[in-house]
Design a protein around this motif. Structure first.
Motif, PDB file in Angstrom:
ATOM      1  N   PRO A 393       0.555  -1.152  -0.389  1.00 32.38           N
ATOM      2  CA  PRO A 393      -0.277   0.220   0.370  1.00 32.38           C
ATOM      3  C   PRO A 393       1.152   0.960  -0.082  1.00 32.38           C
ATOM      4  O   PRO A 393       0.550   2.202  -0.647  1.00 32.38           O
ATOM      5  CB  PRO A 393      -1.038   0.080   1.328  1.00 32.38           C
ATOM      6  CG  PRO A 393      -1.102  -1.868   1.797  1.00 32.38           C
ATOM      7  CD  PRO A 393       0.250  -2.204   0.952  1.00 32.38           C
ATOM      8  N   LEU A 394       2.035   1.339   0.811  1.00 28.02           N
ATOM      9  CA  LEU A 394       2.827   2.556   0.628  1.00 28.02           C
ATOM     10  C   LEU A 394       3.756   2.948  -1.054  1.00 28.02           C
ATOM     11  O   LEU A 394       3.563   4.030  -1.092  1.00 28.02           O
ATOM     12  CB  LEU A 394       4.453   1.987   1.934  1.00 28.02           C
ATOM     13  CG  LEU A 394       3.611   2.276   3.210  1.00 28.02           C
ATOM     14  CD1 LEU A 394       4.376   1.531   3.809  1.00 28.02           C
ATOM     15  CD2 LEU A 394       2.916   3.641   3.605  1.00 28.02           C
ATOM     16  N   VAL A 395       4.494   1.316  -1.790  1.00 26.95           N
ATOM     17  CA  VAL A 395       4.564   1.579  -2.608  1.00 26.95           C
ATOM     18  C   VAL A 395       3.417   2.239  -4.018  1.00 26.95           C
ATOM     19  O   VAL A 395       3.626   3.215  -4.423  1.00 26.95           O
ATOM     20  CB  VAL A 395       5.111   0.380  -3.390  1.00 26.95           C
ATOM     21  CG1 VAL A 395       5.910   0.708  -4.753  1.00 26.95           C
ATOM     22  CG2 VAL A 395       6.308   0.392  -2.106  1.00 26.95           C
ATOM     23  N   ASP A 396       2.259   1.791  -3.888  1.00 27.02           N
ATOM     24  CA  ASP A 396       0.941   2.050  -4.284  1.00 27.02           C
ATOM     25  C   ASP A 396       0.982   3.499  -4.235  1.00 27.02           C
ATOM     26  O   ASP A 396       0.304   4.269  -5.128  1.00 27.02           O
ATOM     27  CB  ASP A 396       0.022   1.078  -4.558  1.00 27.02           C
ATOM     28  CG  ASP A 396       0.394  -0.311  -5.112  1.00 27.02           C
ATOM     29  OD1 ASP A 396       0.909  -0.470  -5.676  1.00 27.02           O
ATOM     30  OD2 ASP A 396      -0.420  -1.235  -4.322  1.00 27.02           O
ATOM     31  N   GLU A 397       0.624   3.688  -3.112  1.00 29.18           N
ATOM     32  CA  GLU A 397      -0.065   5.778  -2.871  1.00 29.18           C
ATOM     33  C   GLU A 397       1.631   6.428  -3.632  1.00 29.18           C
ATOM     34  O   GLU A 397       1.249   7.790  -3.848  1.00 29.18           O
ATOM     35  CB  GLU A 397       0.042   5.515  -0.992  1.00 29.18           C
ATOM     36  CG  GLU A 397      -0.193   6.955  -0.658  1.00 29.18           C
ATOM     37  CD  GLU A 397      -0.035   7.361   0.170  1.00 29.18           C
ATOM     38  OE1 GLU A 397      -0.346   8.316   0.771  1.00 29.18           O
ATOM     39  OE2 GLU A 397      -0.404   6.098   1.735  1.00 29.18           O
ATOM     40  N   TRP A 398       2.671   6.377  -3.238  1.00 24.69           N
ATOM     41  CA  TRP A 398       3.305   7.005  -4.084  1.00 24.69           C
ATOM     42  C   TRP A 398       3.491   6.656  -5.071  1.00 24.69           C
ATOM     43  O   TRP A 398       4.119   7.427  -6.223  1.00 24.69           O
ATOM     44  CB  TRP A 398       5.029   6.314  -3.847  1.00 24.69           C
ATOM     45  CG  TRP A 398       6.336   7.026  -3.961  1.00 24.69           C
ATOM     46  CD1 TRP A 398       6.767   7.867  -3.099  1.00 24.69           C
ATOM     47  CD2 TRP A 398       6.778   6.856  -5.313  1.00 24.69           C
ATOM     48  NE1 TRP A 398       7.683   8.690  -3.905  1.00 24.69           N
ATOM     49  CE2 TRP A 398       8.219   7.984  -5.075  1.00 24.69           C
ATOM     50  CE3 TRP A 398       7.737   6.105  -5.823  1.00 24.69           C
ATOM     51  CZ2 TRP A 398       9.243   7.602  -5.518  1.00 24.69           C
ATOM     52  CZ3 TRP A 398       7.580   5.803  -6.826  1.00 24.69           C
ATOM     53  CH2 TRP A 398       8.636   7.208  -7.114  1.00 24.69           C
ATOM     54  N   LEU A 399       3.350   6.076  -5.850  1.00 20.28           N
ATOM     55  CA  LEU A 399       3.100   5.573  -7.112  1.00 20.28           C
ATOM     56  C   LEU A 399       2.341   6.885  -7.754  1.00 20.28           C
ATOM     57  O   LEU A 399       1.573   6.981  -9.413  1.00 20.28           O
ATOM     58  CB  LEU A 399       3.119   4.454  -7.795  1.00 20.28           C
ATOM     59  CG  LEU A 399       3.541   3.554  -7.781  1.00 20.28           C
ATOM     60  CD1 LEU A 399       3.979   2.121  -8.096  1.00 20.28           C
ATOM     61  CD2 LEU A 399       5.036   3.922  -9.319  1.00 20.28           C
ATOM     62  N   ARG A 400       1.464   6.548  -7.296  1.00 17.18           N
ATOM     63  CA  ARG A 400       0.224   7.520  -7.106  1.00 17.18           C
ATOM     64  C   ARG A 400      -0.218   9.367  -7.203  1.00 17.18           C
ATOM     65  O   ARG A 400      -0.835   9.953  -8.065  1.00 17.18           O
ATOM     66  CB  ARG A 400      -1.010   7.152  -6.899  1.00 17.18           C
ATOM     67  CG  ARG A 400      -1.844   6.150  -6.769  1.00 17.18           C
ATOM     68  CD  ARG A 400      -2.939   5.290  -6.043  1.00 17.18           C
ATOM     69  NE  ARG A 400      -2.701   5.913  -5.140  1.00 17.18           N
ATOM     70  CZ  ARG A 400      -2.981   4.407  -4.543  1.00 17.18           C
ATOM     71  NH1 ARG A 400      -3.527   3.840  -4.319  1.00 17.18           N
ATOM     72  NH2 ARG A 400      -3.064   4.813  -3.128  1.00 17.18           N
ATOM     73  N   MET A 426      11.849   4.959  -0.828  1.00 17.10           N
ATOM     74  CA  MET A 426      12.364   3.572  -0.335  1.00 17.10           C
ATOM     75  C   MET A 426      11.721   2.367  -0.857  1.00 17.10           C
ATOM     76  O   MET A 426      12.617   1.461  -1.301  1.00 17.10           O
ATOM     77  CB  MET A 426      13.221   4.188   1.059  1.00 17.10           C
ATOM     78  CG  MET A 426      13.373   5.200   1.793  1.00 17.10           C
ATOM     79  SD  MET A 426      14.270   5.201   3.497  1.00 17.10           S
ATOM     80  CE  MET A 426      15.913   4.446   2.854  1.00 17.10           C
ATOM     81  N   LEU A 427      10.743   1.790  -0.727  1.00 13.88           N
ATOM     82  CA  LEU A 427      10.104   0.276  -0.984  1.00 13.88           C
ATOM     83  C   LEU A 427      10.133   0.177  -2.153  1.00 13.88           C
ATOM     84  O   LEU A 427      10.085  -0.645  -3.268  1.00 13.88           O
ATOM     85  CB  LEU A 427       9.210   0.236  -0.026  1.00 13.88           C
ATOM     86  CG  LEU A 427       8.857   0.610   1.281  1.00 13.88           C
ATOM     87  CD1 LEU A 427       7.437  -0.186   2.054  1.00 13.88           C
ATOM     88  CD2 LEU A 427      10.371  -0.918   2.284  1.00 13.88           C
ATOM     89  N   TRP A 428       9.998   1.315  -2.703  1.00 11.07           N
ATOM     90  CA  TRP A 428       9.635   1.485  -4.859  1.00 11.07           C
ATOM     91  C   TRP A 428      11.390   1.415  -5.119  1.00 11.07           C
ATOM     92  O   TRP A 428      11.678  -0.001  -5.974  1.00 11.07           O
ATOM     93  CB  TRP A 428       8.997   3.220  -4.947  1.00 11.07           C
ATOM     94  CG  TRP A 428       9.640   2.955  -6.732  1.00 11.07           C
ATOM     95  CD1 TRP A 428       8.245   2.105  -7.298  1.00 11.07           C
ATOM     96  CD2 TRP A 428      10.238   3.096  -7.416  1.00 11.07           C
ATOM     97  NE1 TRP A 428       8.834   2.127  -8.938  1.00 11.07           N
ATOM     98  CE2 TRP A 428      10.193   3.246  -8.361  1.00 11.07           C
ATOM     99  CE3 TRP A 428      11.328   4.098  -7.116  1.00 11.07           C
ATOM    100  CZ2 TRP A 428      10.479   4.144  -9.797  1.00 11.07           C
ATOM    101  CZ3 TRP A 428      12.213   4.973  -7.896  1.00 11.07           C
ATOM    102  CH2 TRP A 428      12.060   4.538  -9.135  1.00 11.07           C
ATOM    103  N   VAL A 429      12.036   1.694  -4.512  1.00  9.94           N
ATOM    104  CA  VAL A 429      13.818   1.376  -4.481  1.00  9.94           C
ATOM    105  C   VAL A 429      13.847   0.526  -4.485  1.00  9.94           C
ATOM    106  O   VAL A 429      14.916  -0.659  -5.161  1.00  9.94           O
ATOM    107  CB  VAL A 429      15.021   2.121  -3.981  1.00  9.94           C
ATOM    108  CG1 VAL A 429      16.308   2.352  -4.148  1.00  9.94           C
ATOM    109  CG2 VAL A 429      14.385   3.980  -4.417  1.00  9.94           C
TER     110      VAL A 429
END
Length: 580
Positions: A393-400, A426-429
């Motif tokens: 969920p944290l990655v998805d929010e960052w992507l949006r 950081m989790l996306w990386v």
């Protein structure tokens, strides 16, 4: 002056030798060489001199333990030295141990009274593939139980266990933790907050030479004591807990304490192998970490099960049953506060701590743990549930959020939105780059420095600009651009006709070549920032497909990939190569 000479010599003979570790190390090496020549008596003399001269427990214990190579096990000479060895080890556990001395301590501690706790050896299995540090195989860990005695009368230096102690009515001594003097602590709680058992944890670390920031060769983690020495045991943790005589209801915390020590040592190795960081004290020094384990919390109204405070780690409610992976998560979280650079600060956040390095570290270390299928603490089902709830969920929010070309408001927020944006980045990386890139990025963040979301984004761009080439995983870190979502498999992203996804990409300034890599070949559509859509081949290897050439001014871009035609296409990696 001549008449004073006899008096000076007499005083010199009566006074103890000045503590000198350099002199002690010289004597240890002389003893090593003498034994190699078969001169056992000379070796014993040199080792006794080392133990008498040394300031640190590392050399004192080394000198005393070496004498066991000369004496019979039942001889009076060895009995005297063995008692001194065990007493020194219990009062001031050495920062460093030679493997032979660790073996000697293992045997002697196991030979104590029946029923006593015994030292434990273990390994961290890193799997068939090399860790990001380049190491393959397994890492060794060891912990040993101690019972603290009365405060020592002799100076024991920085390796000594805490001197704040109290005599127990039942006999023996208990150590007081740093919070004991806190005036807000009730008298009743202060009376119970005592620790009369200790576990000390060591890791076996290779000795190697590397270049420092100034181009000089430096030996890590310490100089070898003897020729041919390839590794050394290093004290990493000192874990204090109360015996059943001191806990409410007589709760026995030995098993939770050993479990916590085991997980601390495993976390330490994974922290180094995967993130390139080690626990440091509040002054930035690589010193052992003190952990205080208790069956209760400091205040009845708090639900906290762990925290890092004053450079110490506290583990509460230790007797409560919990999943081994949950134990690992709590330990990894608190250890990350001691090892990673500060991430934050987010004082307005209610969902997260003001400093996020614990939240970052627990997620990255849990992933590293579950990449090691043989690790006893690994639980695939638990990890998949945790990732779905606490990572994705944290990655998805960052992507949006908007591309960071101009930082979105979330990047500058000091509350929950800002915390989630920083964690998402950081989790996306971690999802999209390989383990070596993640390790180098984490190592590049200076210890003791603090990084907000905006500073994290900048440090990522700086790290990426140093790369001649890199690869993004095509199976993660994207957002769907069509109503139908593609499928992610072990082979990568599977695109069908009309399905499109978007990836955020920071492309440093310069000329670049883009290639798509995946199984089965074929073609997919590409577009940058929604424009210039064209068909591009998917190669099965690094150079098996023509490259798309482009020039970047050094900015964030949106890369779109789409399915085309009736045949499914699978893209595993997005490969970038700098041309100049």
């Amino acid at each position: 002056m001549k008449r004073l000479a006899p008096l000076v010599l007499l005083l010199a003979a009566l006074l103890p030798a000045r503590a000198d570790d350099n002199e002690a190390l010289l004597r240890l090496r002389e003893g090593w060489a003498a034994l190699g020549r078969g001169a056992a008596a000379e070796a014993l003399t040199r080792w006794d001199q080392a133990a008498a001269t040394a300031a640190s427990s590392s050399y004192v214990c080394e000198g005393l333990a070496r004498s066991g190579q000369v004496f019979d096990a039942q001889s009076a000479g060895w009995q005297i030295r063995r008692d001194r060895l065990l007493a020194r080890f219990a009062a001031a556990p050495p920062l460093w141990l030679h493997d032979d001395t660790r073996d000697r301590l293992q045997r002697e501690l196991r030979g104590r009274e029946p029923g006593a706790s015994v030292p434990t050896l273990g390994t961290v299995r890193l799997g068939p593939n090399a860790a990001p540090s380049g190491f393959r195989g397994s890492r060794s860990l060891w912990w040993a139980p101690l019972t603290p005695g009365a405060p020592a009368l002799e100076p024991l230096g920085g390796e000594a266990l805490p001197a704040q102690r109290v005599a127990l009515e039942t006999g023996g001594w208990a150590i007081l933790d740093p919070r004991h003097a806190d005036p807000s602590l009730s008298a009743d709680r202060r009376a119970r907050w005592r620790f009369d058992r200790v576990l000390v944890g060591y890791t076996l670390e290779p000795i190697f030479t590397a270049r420092d920031d100034f181009g000089q060769n430096v030996v890590y983690p310490t100089d070898p004591w003897y020729d041919g020495q390839a590794a050394i045991w290093r004290l990493r943790f000192r874990l204090y807990y109360p015996s059943a005589a001191l806990t409410p209801g007589g709760v026995d915390l030995r098993e939770p304490a050993e479990r916590a020590m085991d997980l601390l040592l495993r976390s330490q190795w994974l922290m180094w192998e995967y993130l390139g960081r080690q626990p440091r004290d509040p002054d930035g020094r690589l010193q052992p970490v003190d952990i205080w384990l208790s069956p209760e919390t400091l205040a009845a109204e708090t639900a906290a099960v762990a925290e890092e405070l004053l450079g110490n780690i506290y583990l509460y409610r230790a007797a409560e049953p919990r999943e081994p992976t949950e134990w690992f998560r709590q330990v990894a979280h608190e250890l990350s506060h001691r090892a990673l650079s500060r991430i934050g600060r987010y004082p307005q956040s209610t969902a997260y701590e003001p400093w996020l390095e614990g939240n970052v570290g627990e997620r990255l270390l849990l992933r590293a743990l579950h990449e090691q299928a043989e690790e006893p603490a690994a639980n695939a089902e638990w990890w998949q549930r945790y990732r779905a709830e606490s990572w994705q969920p944290l990655v998805d929010e960052w992507l949006r959020a908007p591309l960071p070309a101009t930082l979105p408001p979330q990047a500058l927020d000091t509350g929950d939105a800002g915390a989630r944006w920083a964690l998402g980045l950081m989790l996306w990386v971690a999802d999209t780059h390989d383990a070596a890139f993640l390790r180098n990025w984490m190592r590049g963040m200076a210890p003791g420095s603090a990084f907000t979301g905006a500073e994290l984004e900048r440090s990522y761009r700086v790290q990426l600009a140093e790369q001649r080439s890199w690869r993004q995983s095509a199976g993660a870190g994207w957002v769907a651009a069509t109503d139908t979502r593609p499928t992610v498999t072990a082979d990568g992203l599977r695109l069908e006709d009309g399905q499109r996804v978007k990836y955020p990409v920071f492309l440093p300034k310069g000329d670049w070549a883009l290639r798509l890599v995946g199984a089965g070949g074929g073609q997919v559509t590409t577009a940058f920032n929604g424009a210039n859509r064209q068909l591009r081949p998917v190669g099965t290897g690094d150079d098996s497909a023509p490259a798309l050439l482009l020039t970047s001014p050094g900015t964030w871009l949106s890369l779109e990939l789409g399915g085309f035609g009736e045949t499914q296409r699978t893209v595993r990696q997005i490969a970038w190569q700098r041309r100049r």
